[in-house]
Design a protein around this motif. Sequence first.
Motif, PDB file in Angstrom:
ATOM      1  N   ASP A   1       0.829  -1.211   0.000  1.00 41.16           N
ATOM      2  CA  ASP A   1       0.000   0.000   0.000  1.00 41.16           C
ATOM      3  C   ASP A   1       0.862   1.259   0.000  1.00 41.16           C
ATOM      4  O   ASP A   1       0.523   2.256  -0.652  1.00 41.16           O
ATOM      5  CB  ASP A   1      -0.931   0.011   1.220  1.00 41.16           C
ATOM      6  CG  ASP A   1      -2.160  -0.866   1.001  1.00 41.16           C
ATOM      7  OD1 ASP A   1      -2.386  -1.267  -0.157  1.00 41.16           O
ATOM      8  OD2 ASP A   1      -2.871  -1.143   1.983  1.00 41.16           O
ATOM      9  N   LEU A   2       1.984   1.214   0.734  1.00 39.51           N
ATOM     10  CA  LEU A   2       2.883   2.384   0.757  1.00 39.51           C
ATOM     11  C   LEU A   2       3.425   2.650  -0.637  1.00 39.51           C
ATOM     12  O   LEU A   2       3.495   3.797  -1.091  1.00 39.51           O
ATOM     13  CB  LEU A   2       4.058   2.138   1.712  1.00 39.51           C
ATOM     14  CG  LEU A   2       3.867   2.455   3.189  1.00 39.51           C
ATOM     15  CD1 LEU A   2       5.179   2.261   3.921  1.00 39.51           C
ATOM     16  CD2 LEU A   2       3.394   3.890   3.365  1.00 39.51           C
ATOM     17  N   LEU A   3       3.822   1.587  -1.329  1.00 38.10           N
ATOM     18  CA  LEU A   3       4.361   1.753  -2.680  1.00 38.10           C
ATOM     19  C   LEU A   3       3.285   2.292  -3.613  1.00 38.10           C
ATOM     20  O   LEU A   3       3.542   3.164  -4.448  1.00 38.10           O
ATOM     21  CB  LEU A   3       4.903   0.419  -3.198  1.00 38.10           C
ATOM     22  CG  LEU A   3       6.138  -0.101  -2.460  1.00 38.10           C
ATOM     23  CD1 LEU A   3       6.497  -1.505  -2.924  1.00 38.10           C
ATOM     24  CD2 LEU A   3       7.314   0.838  -2.694  1.00 38.10           C
TER      25      LEU A   3
ATOM     26  N   GLN B   1      -5.101   6.574   6.819  1.00 34.67           N
ATOM     27  CA  GLN B   1      -5.098   7.319   5.548  1.00 34.67           C
ATOM     28  C   GLN B   1      -4.665   8.764   5.787  1.00 34.67           C
ATOM     29  O   GLN B   1      -3.855   9.310   5.032  1.00 34.67           O
ATOM     30  CB  GLN B   1      -6.499   7.265   4.920  1.00 34.67           C
ATOM     31  CG  GLN B   1      -6.592   7.912   3.542  1.00 34.67           C
ATOM     32  CD  GLN B   1      -5.811   7.138   2.488  1.00 34.67           C
ATOM     33  OE1 GLN B   1      -5.993   5.948   2.310  1.00 34.67           O
ATOM     34  NE2 GLN B   1      -4.908   7.827   1.788  1.00 34.67           N
ATOM     35  N   ALA B   2      -5.208   9.363   6.877  1.00 30.98           N
ATOM     36  CA  ALA B   2      -4.873  10.757   7.171  1.00 30.98           C
ATOM     37  C   ALA B   2      -3.383  10.904   7.477  1.00 30.98           C
ATOM     38  O   ALA B   2      -2.726  11.839   7.012  1.00 30.98           O
ATOM     39  CB  ALA B   2      -5.704  11.243   8.355  1.00 30.98           C
ATOM     40  N   ALA B   3      -2.826   9.936   8.250  1.00 35.21           N
ATOM     41  CA  ALA B   3      -1.399   9.989   8.574  1.00 35.21           C
ATOM     42  C   ALA B   3      -0.566   9.869   7.300  1.00 35.21           C
ATOM     43  O   ALA B   3       0.456  10.538   7.131  1.00 35.21           O
ATOM     44  CB  ALA B   3      -1.036   8.873   9.547  1.00 35.21           C
ATOM     45  N   LEU B   4      -1.043   9.016   6.402  1.00 36.75           N
ATOM     46  CA  LEU B   4      -0.341   8.817   5.131  1.00 36.75           C
ATOM     47  C   LEU B   4      -0.377  10.102   4.307  1.00 36.75           C
ATOM     48  O   LEU B   4       0.637  10.540   3.751  1.00 36.75           O
ATOM     49  CB  LEU B   4      -1.009   7.662   4.378  1.00 36.75           C
ATOM     50  CG  LEU B   4      -0.447   7.270   3.014  1.00 36.75           C
ATOM     51  CD1 LEU B   4       0.990   6.793   3.153  1.00 36.75           C
ATOM     52  CD2 LEU B   4      -1.295   6.177   2.374  1.00 36.75           C
ATOM     53  N   ASP B   5      -1.561  10.717   4.237  1.00 34.25           N
ATOM     54  CA  ASP B   5      -1.715  11.935   3.433  1.00 34.25           C
ATOM     55  C   ASP B   5      -0.878  13.078   3.982  1.00 34.25           C
ATOM     56  O   ASP B   5      -0.444  13.959   3.232  1.00 34.25           O
ATOM     57  CB  ASP B   5      -3.191  12.348   3.392  1.00 34.25           C
ATOM     58  CG  ASP B   5      -4.020  11.352   2.586  1.00 34.25           C
ATOM     59  OD1 ASP B   5      -3.408  10.590   1.814  1.00 34.25           O
ATOM     60  OD2 ASP B   5      -5.259  11.329   2.756  1.00 34.25           O
ATOM     61  N   SER B   6      -0.644  13.056   5.328  1.00 32.64           N
ATOM     62  CA  SER B   6       0.109  14.164   5.914  1.00 32.64           C
ATOM     63  C   SER B   6       1.607  14.047   5.670  1.00 32.64           C
ATOM     64  O   SER B   6       2.369  14.957   5.983  1.00 32.64           O
ATOM     65  CB  SER B   6      -0.163  14.237   7.421  1.00 32.64           C
ATOM     66  OG  SER B   6       0.517  13.188   8.061  1.00 32.64           O
ATOM     67  N   MET B   7       2.045  12.908   5.116  1.00 32.50           N
ATOM     68  CA  MET B   7       3.479  12.760   4.848  1.00 32.50           C
ATOM     69  C   MET B   7       3.837  13.503   3.573  1.00 32.50           C
ATOM     70  O   MET B   7       3.101  13.457   2.587  1.00 32.50           O
ATOM     71  CB  MET B   7       3.848  11.280   4.681  1.00 32.50           C
ATOM     72  CG  MET B   7       3.795  10.483   5.967  1.00 32.50           C
ATOM     73  SD  MET B   7       4.229   8.771   5.663  1.00 32.50           S
ATOM     74  CE  MET B   7       5.975   8.832   5.976  1.00 32.50           C
ATOM     75  N   SER B   8       5.008  14.135   3.584  1.00 30.15           N
ATOM     76  CA  SER B   8       5.463  14.811   2.366  1.00 30.15           C
ATOM     77  C   SER B   8       5.934  13.756   1.372  1.00 30.15           C
ATOM     78  O   SER B   8       6.170  12.607   1.741  1.00 30.15           O
ATOM     79  CB  SER B   8       6.615  15.760   2.701  1.00 30.15           C
ATOM     80  OG  SER B   8       7.775  15.022   2.985  1.00 30.15           O
ATOM     81  N   ASP B   9       6.074  14.164   0.113  1.00 30.90           N
ATOM     82  CA  ASP B   9       6.546  13.226  -0.919  1.00 30.90           C
ATOM     83  C   ASP B   9       7.871  12.609  -0.500  1.00 30.90           C
ATOM     84  O   ASP B   9       8.102  11.403  -0.655  1.00 30.90           O
ATOM     85  CB  ASP B   9       6.733  13.958  -2.254  1.00 30.90           C
ATOM     86  CG  ASP B   9       5.391  14.367  -2.853  1.00 30.90           C
ATOM     87  OD1 ASP B   9       4.360  13.866  -2.360  1.00 30.90           O
ATOM     88  OD2 ASP B   9       5.391  15.194  -3.779  1.00 30.90           O
TER      89      ASP B   9
END
Lengths: 245, 245
Positions: A93-95, A201-209
């Motif tokens: 999922d991360l990839l 999902q929110a934690a994932l979205d808050s990560m920068s590229d």
Amino acid sequence: MTLTAKAFQRWLQGIAPDASTADICRVSGIKRTTLAQQLVRGKISVGTVVSISRAYNLNPVTALAGFDAYSVLAGPPQAPTSSELVSQISTADLLRAVLARPAMDPSGRKGAPPFVLSPAPHATSVKNWVDAIDDGEVRHRVSAATGVAPQNYSAQLTANRLSPELAVATALAAGVAPASGLVATGVITEEEAGWPPDARQAALDSMSDGELTTLAGDRLQALGKTLRRQEQDQAQTEKIWENLG
Amino acid sequence: MIETLQWTTLAVCGLIAAARIPSALRGENRSLFGIFALMTLAILLSIQEPYLIIDRALGGTNIANLLLRFVIFGAIFFLGVRVSKGFGADAAYRLITGRTGMAVLLAVSVVLVAVFLAMDTTGSSAGLSAVSGKDDRHYALVEYYGAAGRAYPAFVALALLPAMVRAVQDRLPVLVRIAAGLLALGGVAVTLSLLFPVIPSELGAAEFVINYTAVLCYVVGLALIWAARVQSRRASTARKTSTEM
């Protein structure tokens, strides 16, 4: 740590006073022989209490908190940290999330379509969770607090396993919510631990590229290492078969 | 008790050798069948009754005992080659098949034949006990002869020992690790046999126990590896059929 049969019987009296052992097994899906054996030995597994709680529509965390060994689970649920949430997202999922970032597309357009994260736990969730909360000394503190040898602890992590007792002890040693360890080890669900539905999902979205790509790279590297080791073991075994089989 | 041990070992070894005939006919690891066959012959020659029958047929000069020594050398050489190759013990493989190994084998063989020729060996007797009892000179010569006969197996066993100890701790299938442990134990027993001259004669039974422990450990160890391969093949075919469904 297992739960004593006495405390278990008392708890059972409280939630289902008239139910027989057979009834309990039927509604919770526990094998009768399994429960009988646990009762005879006087050691009830955490999984048993979780299954029975679910069958009677109780929150397993609240149920476990009623036992002495897990009293730290009592009280309002403590929110998981952002890195803990991300640690419970599978490598695949991360990839996928990396590829979905516009930055990964040379034309700068929106990448792959959005997708739903697969639920925790995943294939390396235990190891990733401990890595996410480790300040470098957590393993030592857990070992000192529980008396479990560091190499046994590491062996459990490598196998993506951790006993409920150690999972809670690890969370306490790292100062995070004790229920998180039970999520990472798959004993309870995110929802049961009080995680908001879209928290990961929110934690994932808050990560920068950059953060996301680096994390995905680390995960990929660890996965590569594991796969290569498996391949080497396999090759060694093949060689033994070839010469001595 | 010693007789039971001898005949049991012969039966176990003979059965395994017979069980390997089909795969040897198919051309799989013929030298493994050779190792079991040579070991069976060696055990046969080391038991009183068959020894006397065979040696009398060969002229009653105890030439069967010399034959027994070379049968053991042959079995242990092929065993060393197969095991060191299989377990990837390159150092042991070089030591056994290289110049050192050949020099040791040649030196031991020359000593063995020379001492044998220096004795008056008429009169079949298992273990050359009658020859040893002739006079002091013969007693000493039989001791040297025995020591030379044990030296080469001990050399190979010691060369393999480190790799076996490593394999026990490796990430290999459980059966293979148990087998490596047995091979290591067999190696220790063979090495202990070097101490026979200093074992007091009242403990003569200990020599038999050590000898047959060594043989049994080697034979059962090799058979276990074979069993592990059969088991893994079954598991993989079962997996294939279940995924095809």
